[in-house]
Write an enzyme that holds these catalytic residues in place. Structure first.
Site, mmCIF file in Angstrom:
data_model
loop_
_atom_site.group_PDB
_atom_site.id
_atom_site.type_symbol
_atom_site.label_atom_id
_atom_site.label_comp_id
_atom_site.label_asym_id
_atom_site.label_seq_id
_atom_site.Cartn_x
_atom_site.Cartn_y
_atom_site.Cartn_z
ATOM 1 N N GLY A 162 0.863 -1.527 -0.019
ATOM 2 C CA GLY A 162 0.158 -0.092 -0.327
ATOM 3 C C GLY A 162 0.669 1.294 -0.292
ATOM 4 O O GLY A 162 0.396 2.194 0.090
ATOM 5 N N SER A 165 4.208 2.806 4.284
ATOM 6 C CA SER A 165 5.134 2.568 5.240
ATOM 7 C C SER A 165 5.985 3.911 5.927
ATOM 8 O O SER A 165 5.624 4.582 5.011
ATOM 9 C CB SER A 165 6.773 1.454 4.479
ATOM 10 O OG SER A 165 7.596 2.516 5.272
ATOM 11 N N VAL A 299 5.095 -11.704 -0.001
ATOM 12 C CA VAL A 299 4.226 -12.969 1.119
ATOM 13 C C VAL A 299 3.221 -12.708 -0.545
ATOM 14 O O VAL A 299 2.267 -12.228 -0.887
ATOM 15 C CB VAL A 299 3.259 -12.970 1.530
ATOM 16 C CG1 VAL A 299 2.246 -12.791 2.857
ATOM 17 C CG2 VAL A 299 4.501 -12.125 2.938
ATOM 18 N N TYR A 503 2.245 6.114 21.558
ATOM 19 C CA TYR A 503 2.021 7.089 20.825
ATOM 20 C C TYR A 503 2.370 8.341 20.453
ATOM 21 O O TYR A 503 1.675 9.294 21.220
ATOM 22 C CB TYR A 503 1.097 7.180 19.392
ATOM 23 C CG TYR A 503 0.665 6.358 17.903
ATOM 24 C CD1 TYR A 503 0.417 5.156 17.832
ATOM 25 C CD2 TYR A 503 0.692 7.614 17.311
ATOM 26 C CE1 TYR A 503 0.982 5.411 16.057
ATOM 27 C CE2 TYR A 503 1.036 7.568 16.385
ATOM 28 C CZ TYR A 503 0.588 6.336 14.891
ATOM 29 O OH TYR A 503 0.999 6.201 13.828
#
Lengths: 583, 670
Positions: A162, A165, A299, A503
């Site tokens: 997608g 990253s 994968v 976070y």
């Protein structure tokens, strides 16, 4: 077979921004009245005016709407490094009938993830090295052919899912002399089968999160795996980075969800002989694959657990007088193992951030109610609006059980001085995580740069780590000559038995600094050092990529690193998967 | 540099009003105020203390309640109970007393401002030098005057022996620690947690003395590490973002306890702290003790000190509340920090002109021409400033006046007789020989107390000078070896940052070059013609130490055959030296100082010449006779070789070369 969605077209960049996050039609703007507005119809926030957002930006960053930077409007094809591909390989490739492209835009789009420095390069510069060619396999067999060709011609393959990253994992190593093939998995996006008896589904790895959920929902199922990037990130990417989802408390993280993985490596195909819930056959080979970050192979197919779509969902929120009490409450919830699908605790700065995204209220009545709520919390209950913090909750399941569960959690919260603060606050909290990346694009237009990073930490160190890392950021900014105090905020975003995931958002106004990206990177690095010194991990779910490689040895010891290296050496002795991540 | 006299204001306005002033101190930004008792119960309930209680209960088969009770008692004995009332009482009485005793109390203003910022920002640890009981009273008084948070002070348990005063001190913020509690795990846990709890919460600045006790010689004592490692722990465990360490140098023009110290060093025991003793001491109120200078140093960020040094995460793999012996890395770090802070104290110590006078006088006994003394004082002033000494000498003050005012203030030590300055050892004529020696020793030790304040500023260039004289070589390498040896021998006598012998040597050479005493090339060092005065002055300055150590070594090699305890050693050496002095065989009165004797013993242990043994709770020192035996009587041997092998680590050769060196040492001095 199920149908693929619009996002999986060959040229997804037509739908998505080439130099920022997400869809072309969705972004923050300042309208003619100077008020902030979110465009498009894809999100709940779409088309809404956010009256207090501008003031918040000005107050928080010292930014002004008069000082604007603008990105280049489009890619300058002349700047793009040329595609160098040897003709013999191209002939072989054509013979396989696999789609490919050497177009500059296609290659640049797959040359990066979404780290700040990558977006900055797109806006103002050009990458030194990008893929020479993009290939689009449509099935496992195509991948096998591509990997064979790469071995035959000694090429470098960088798998691309997608493209979300945030670890510099997709950046091409500058010194790579071989042809770099970007292997885009987006055309491998079918659900191959659904097994309702065992509640599993076998899915091609290129499918993106939202399509997977949409398509499973047609049969009444879901995976429940919802990383913040799920609109764009792919199943294969989740496996390759050891992803974590917001609702992991019910569904588990990727390692809990995966039943079987098929991966194509230069050494051949790796997979298991059965699809069982657990097996004792030595170290689990899945754990070599999960988190391998594209260094071992591609994968191609994953069998993943599925669940019936829950009957009922309910958001909620709790206000605490301060962060300490909030953390104590989350710890207790974790101890009693009654965490809802999601439970997060945002600090005061992030609460105010969320508040600034409140849309214009429709009626006098709602605004009156809001005022009343505020009065109750700050005046009647004596919460200091500059100290209080908020936990956001998401419950899921049978309606009756949800209500029961809700009561249990609110009861615990009460013991820690928490006050229920309504569904709306909760829902807005979750919305923030989906639009935060859009906000960064807005910031970039006004000299504000920022990023998020995460860690995991034992419960007893959560408070110390949060305080110290935030303070470190503030200090480093000062030392590096940042003129305005930065936004340095955190939330406890996941709870576990033995600790939590924290976070951080960090952003600052870089006016007056000549090399903002360098300064930014120095500060981020200092923040990571601080995390490690406080007993936090190198990463909870973003992964290592190239951004955090320097700390790997410290994180897993020399021997540990050697173990990983020896696997890499066996599986891929010629470094075909040469993205240089992790090791 | 600007010093403010805080007594000036006191002399002009009402002490009572000052004591009753509205006191709203500057405090740590993250502090949620709490009462002293709340701290105690937090300590008792802490995971750290509870863990040790459970452990001990399990090991001793006792109920945790009993041990908890014991912990409670420890806390009650230890804990301060700071009260504004007591603080005001002290503010009032100390105003009266200080005005009586001292002419001026001078403080560097910007230091106070820096401290004010530091206190708000991070937990603060105050690290004053320790020369007198006045130190901690004065420091609290100072913080009160400047409206800063009053410190809690680590005090020796002996103070509790004083009726009323002990309790008063407790209410003024003192907390009390036993002198030794190494083996007592409960005590250690309670004590360290008590200190850490106050530090973590930023409750108050924490004050203690790195030197552990008052230096009786006015020479900085080697640091103790226990308390420092406790206050460093919260940062190392990242329980606080940072901690400020503030070195504070308090220098006295005349030390209140000067004669007590001299008696103590000569073996007349220190009077026990008692209230009646304190009352008896009130006659000193009529005496003048001159000016005090307090230099509040730049707060040192512990985080900055640790950055790049402690980057591994030593506490990540064990829960932080478990008692854990610090790793070697950390111990080394603590030691380095301790030395660094002491060196900062030394650097900022204010030296009075009298200190220079004392240093010169001691080299010119029994009497010195007054004019010459003035001339020399002025010369030494220049030299001291070249070496970085911080002399308080008003711009317009002429040397004569400075020396005279020193003599007036210290009339008990020296006086002017017929144009000559002589030591004040009254009763010299009519006593027995022993008494004469004792009186003389008293005067010399008192005088030495002032010279000593120069020594740590002078030690690096001086040891180079001594090494130059000893080796009689110009080869840098040889001089360095000798320097390095001397530095090891005197490692307990003077303050050296651990492990940087070469850097110290280079600094010594640099300073000597700066004052034109030597010239250096790549390989060699030459004294200049002009430099011989400086070189010989410097080595004479340290002669009492070289000679004193020599006497002690001689005693150890000749007079002791078997193992001995410290209690036996000190009187033994004292008698030995005393006899030599009586016979006129030595002039080294300073060898009578128990401080020097202890330091020499510590050095010998470190060099491996004496071994420490523990036999049934008694510490024994066992001299390596072979090594020590041939020390004496080697006065006329040729100059030693083999410094290299010495500095390269201790093996068999070491003993031999050590011997050579000490012989060499003796040679030069005779």
């Amino acid at each position: 077979f199920y149908k693929a969605s619009c996002l999986s077209s060959f040229r997804m960049q037509e739908l998505l921004k080439w130099n920022g996050w997400g869809y072309n039609d969705s972004k923050f703007i300042f309208n003619k009245k100077g008020q902030a507005e979110f465009t498009g119809k894809r999100y709940r926030l779409g088309g809404m005016v956010l009256p207090t957002f501008k003031e918040w930006i000005e107050k928080t960053f010292g930014a002004s709407l008069e000082h604007k930077t603008t990105s280049r409007a489009s890619l300058n094809v002349n700047d793009v490094p040329p595609s160098i591909v040897n003709e013999e390989f191209l002939q072989d490739l054509r013979a396989t009938k696999i789609s490919y492209s050497q177009d500059a835009e296609d290659r640049v789009f797959r040359a990066h993830g979404h780290c700040l420095h990558e977006i900055f390069v797109l806006r103002e510069g050009m990458f030194k090295r990008i893929p020479d060619i993009v290939v689009w396999p449509v099935c496992h067999e195509d991948v096998v052919k591509i990997v064979e060709l790469a071995c035959k011609h000694n090429l470098c393959i960088i798998p691309f899912g997608g493209g979300t990253s945030v670890s510099s994992a997709l950046e091409c190593p500058e010194e790579e002399k071989r042809t770099i093939v970007s292997l885009d998995t987006s055309q491998m996006n079918r659900i191959l089968w659904i097994d309702e008896k065992n509640l599993t589904a076998c899915v091609e790895a290129g499918i993106v999160g939202q399509d997977l959920e949409k398509q499973l929902a047609e049969s009444g199922f879901c995976t429940g795996h919802e990383p913040d990037s799920m609109e764009f990130s792919s199943l294969g990417g989740w496996v390759a980075t050891r992803a974590s989802g917001m609702k992991k408390n019910i569904y588990g993280n990727i390692e809990d969800l995966v039943i079987h993985i098929k991966m194509v490596t230069p050494r051949g195909i790796v997979e298991k002989n059965c699809q069982v819930p657990r097996m004792s056959t030595g170290p689990d080979i899945h754990h070599f694959i999960m988190g391998s970050e594209g260094t071992l192979g591609v994968v191609t197919e994953v069998t993943i657990k599925i669940r019936p779509v829950p009957e009922y969902q309910k958001y909620g929120s709790v206000v605490f007088p301060n962060f300490e009490r909030g953390v104590a409450c989350l710890r207790e919830v974790a101890k009693q193992r009654c965490a809802p699908a999601s439970i997060r605790l945002v600090d005061n700065a992030q609460f105010q951030f969320g508040h600034a995204l409140k849309p214009q209220v429709a009626s006098i009545f709602t605004s009156f109610l809001d005022g009343l709520k505020k009065f109750y919390i700050t005046k009647f209950k004596g919460f200091d609006p500059n100290i209080l913090c908020v936990a956001t909750l998401l419950f899921e399941g049978d309606r009756e059980k949800v209500l029961q569960h809700e009561k249990q959690v609110y009861d615990i919260a009460t013991k820690f001085g928490g006050l229920a603060a309504g569904e709306d606050n909760g829902q807005r909290g979750y919305m923030l995580t989906f639009v935060i990346a859009y906000i960064r694009d807005l910031g970039l237009d006004y000299y504000v740069i920022g990023e998020s990073f995460e860690t995991s930490v034992p419960w007893d160190r959560v408070l110390d780590l949060c305080r110290n890392v935030k303070e470190r950021i503030v200090r480093e900014c000062k030392e590096k000559g940042v003129q305005f105090a930065p936004l340095s905020t955190c939330r406890v975003t996941q709870t576990y038995d033995a600790g939590a995931c924290v976070y951080f958002y960090f952003a600052f106004n870089y006016r007056g600094i000549s090399d903002p990206i360098h300064v930014y990177e120095q500060i981020e690095r200092a923040a990571r050092e601080e995390i490690l010194a406080n007993g936090g991990s190198l990463s909870h779910h973003h992964g290592v990529g190239k951004l955090r490689k320097r700390w790997m040895k410290e994180s897993i010891s020399d021997v540990g690193l050697g173990m990983l290296r020896s696997v890499k050496e066996y599986v891929d002795p010629n470094n075909i998967f040469g993205n240089k991540n992790l090791l | 540099l600007y010093f403010e006299d805080i007594l000036e204001e006191r002399r002009l306005s009402s002490d009572l009003r000052y004591a009753m002033k509205c006191y709203t101190p500057v405090i740590y930004k993250g502090l949620s105020p709490c009462k002293p008792n709340a701290i105690k119960s937090a300590v008792l309930q802490s995971e750290q203390v509870q863990y040790v209680i459970k452990q001990l209960a399990k090991e001793m088969g006792e109920s945790p309640d009993i041990i908890q009770e014991e912990a409670m008692e420890i806390l009650d004995e230890m804990g301060h109970s700071m009260q504004l009332g007591a603080v005001r009482f002290f503010a009032f009485t100390l105003s009266k007393i200080f005005k009586q005793l001292f002419q001026r109390v001078c403080v560097n203003e910007e230091g106070m401002q820096r401290l004010q910022h530091a206190i708000q920002e991070h937990p603060v640890v105050l690290l004053p030098s320790h020369r007198s009981y006045v130190d901690f009273l004065m420091l609290s008084y100072l913080l009160y005057t400047y409206d800063l948070a009053l410190p809690v002070i680590a005090a020796g348990i002996d103070f509790l022996g004083m009726k009323i005063v002990g309790e008063l001190l407790r209410r003024a913020g003192a907390f009390f620690m036993r002198r030794s509690f190494g083996g007592n795990r409960l005590y250690w846990a309670v004590f360290s947690e008590y200190v850490k709890t106050m530090l973590r919460s930023g409750y108050a600045p924490i004050e203690f003395f790195l030197e552990g006790t008052r230096s009786r010689t006015a020479k900085t004592l080697t640091p103790k590490f226990g308390l420092l490692s406790i206050v460093m722990e919260p940062f190392l465990k990242r329980e606080v973002f940072d901690t400020y360490l503030v070195p504070i140098s308090i220098s006295y023009e005349r030390i209140l306890e000067e004669s007590l110290y001299a008696y103590e060093l000569l073996g007349v025991p220190k009077p026990k702290e008692s209230t009646s003793g304190l009352l008896k001491a009130r006659r000193i109120l009529s005496d003048n003790f001159g000016t005090i200078h307090i230099y509040v140093g730049q707060p040192v960020s512990l985080r900055t000190l640790a950055s790049g040094r402690i980057n591994r995460c030593p506490y990540n793999l064990v829960p932080r509340h478990l008692p854990q012996k610090p790793s070697e890395d950390i111990q080394e770090f603590v030691s380095d920090v301790a030395y660094k802070m002491e060196l900062l104290q030394i650097e900022n110590m204010v030296l009075s002109p009298w200190v220079l006078v004392a240093a010169i006088l001691l080299q010119n006994l029994p009497a010195m021409d007054f004019e010459l003394l003035i001339e020399k004082t002025l010369w030494l002033k220049g030299l001291t400033q070249t070496f970085g000494g911080f002399i308080e000498w008003p711009d317009n003050l002429c040397a004569r006046k400075a020396v005279l005012s020193g003599l007036t203030l210290h009339a008990n030590i020296a006086r002017l007789v017929d144009g000559h300055v002589v030591l004040n050892d009254k009763g010299l004529e009519d006593g027995a020989v022993g008494e004469i020696v004792f009186k003389r020793a008293l005067a010399i030790l008192m005088c030495a107390t002032y010279r000593n304040q120069l020594l740590n500023v002078f030690v690096r260039p001086s040891l180079v000078a001594v090494a130059l004289q000893m080796t009689r070589s110009f080869r840098k390498e040889e001089v360095y070896s000798c320097f390095s040896f001397l530095r090891d021998v005197f490692s307990d006598e003077f303050i050296f940052f651990p492990g940087i012998s070469l850097k110290d040597f280079e600094e010594g050479c640099f300073l000597l070059t700066k004052c034109d005493a030597i010239q250096t090339s790549q390989q060699e060092i030459y004294p200049t013609d002009k430099g011989s005065v400086i070189v010989s002055f410097l080595s004479a300055m340290f002669k009492p130490f070289v000679e004193g150590y020599q006497l002690i070594f001689r005693y150890l090699s000749k007079e002791t055959k078997e193992a001995f305890t410290e209690k036996q050693l000190i009187p033994g050496v004292r008698n030995f030296v005393f006899q030599l002095l009586e016979k006129g065989n030595t002039q080294c009165y300073e060898a009578l100082s128990s401080d020097m004797q202890k330091n020499a013993l510590a050095a010998l242990v470190q060099l491996g010449a004496v071994k420490k043994k523990k036999i049934v709770e008694t510490l024994l020192w066992d001299p390596a006779t072979k090594f020590l035996n041939s020390l004496a009587g080697c006065f006329c041997l040729p100059l030693p070789f083999g410094f290299q092998s010495f500095s390269q680590g201790f093996d068999k050769q070491r003993e031999q070369s050590c011997l050579f060196l000490i012989e060499g040492l003796l040679c030069v001095l005779e």
